[in-house]
Design a protein around this motif. Structure first.
Motif, short mmCIF file in Angstrom:
data_model
loop_
_atom_site.label_atom_id
_atom_site.label_comp_id
_atom_site.label_asym_id
_atom_site.label_seq_id
_atom_site.Cartn_x
_atom_site.Cartn_y
_atom_site.Cartn_z
N PRO A 10 0.82 -1.22 0.00
CA PRO A 10 0.00 0.00 0.00
C PRO A 10 0.85 1.27 0.00
CG PRO A 10 -0.59 -1.43 1.86
CD PRO A 10 0.59 -2.03 1.18
N ARG A 11 0.28 2.34 -0.53
CA ARG A 11 1.01 3.61 -0.64
C ARG A 11 1.44 4.13 0.73
NH1 ARG A 11 1.35 8.91 -0.88
NH2 ARG A 11 1.72 10.10 -2.73
N TRP A 12 0.59 3.97 1.74
CA TRP A 12 0.93 4.48 3.06
C TRP A 12 2.18 3.79 3.62
CZ3 TRP A 12 1.29 1.17 7.09
CH2 TRP A 12 0.62 -0.05 6.99
N THR A 17 7.79 4.32 5.25
CA THR A 17 9.17 3.84 5.11
C THR A 17 10.10 4.98 4.71
OG1 THR A 17 8.37 1.66 4.48
CG2 THR A 17 10.65 2.18 3.92
N VAL A 18 9.71 5.76 3.73
CA VAL A 18 10.54 6.88 3.29
C VAL A 18 10.66 7.92 4.39
CG1 VAL A 18 10.65 8.80 1.65
CG2 VAL A 18 10.13 6.51 0.84
N PHE A 19 9.55 8.22 5.06
CA PHE A 19 9.56 9.17 6.16
C PHE A 19 10.56 8.75 7.24
CE2 PHE A 19 7.87 10.64 10.26
CZ PHE A 19 7.78 12.00 10.03
N LEU A 20 10.56 7.47 7.60
CA LEU A 20 11.46 6.99 8.64
C LEU A 20 12.91 6.94 8.18
CD1 LEU A 20 9.29 4.15 10.21
CD2 LEU A 20 9.78 6.41 11.16
N LEU A 21 13.15 6.49 6.95
CA LEU A 21 14.53 6.39 6.47
C LEU A 21 15.17 7.76 6.28
CD1 LEU A 21 14.28 3.47 3.88
CD2 LEU A 21 15.34 3.43 6.14
#
Length: 115
Positions: A10-12, A17-21
């Protein structure tokens, strides 16, 4: 009868994942730099926790500004919402910026005629 399995994510999940990395790298780097500056200037002996708090707040502020810029007026989101209108015919001309500029001009003309 062949069976298929949908392995799409899913997009979320991509966004989190990107937000955390990206956020983790940004926060760690900024906190380390702030700690070096604070200790180098002799303000405190160990300033990593306050530096970490400042870095987290800075990252959250940057994310909030980005989120606000990418929202449309009607609550939806679009790739074009985060791009300044002055760049439509410049940097983004080949990726549809000229068409987007023409569409927005046409909408403004219709709104002006309606008023």
């Amino acid at each position: 009868m062949p069976r298929t399995v949908d392995l799409s994510v899913p997009r979320w999940a991509h966004v989190v994942t990107v937000f955390l990395l990206i956020g983790g790298g940004f926060v760690a780097g900024v906190a380390a730099l702030l700690d070096l500056v604070v200790e180098g200037l002799g303000f405190v002996e160990s300033g990593y926790l306050p530096s970490l708090a400042v870095a987290v707040l800075l990252y959250l502020a940057i994310c909030a500004v980005w989120f606000a810029r990418t929202r449309n007026g009607d609550g939806g989101s679009s790739v074009w919402s985060g791009i300044p209108e002055s760049q439509y015919t410049g940097r983004h001309a080949e990726s549809g910026g000229i068409a987007r500029q023409e569409q927005e001009d046409a909408i403004r003309e219709l709104q002006d005629e309606h008023e």
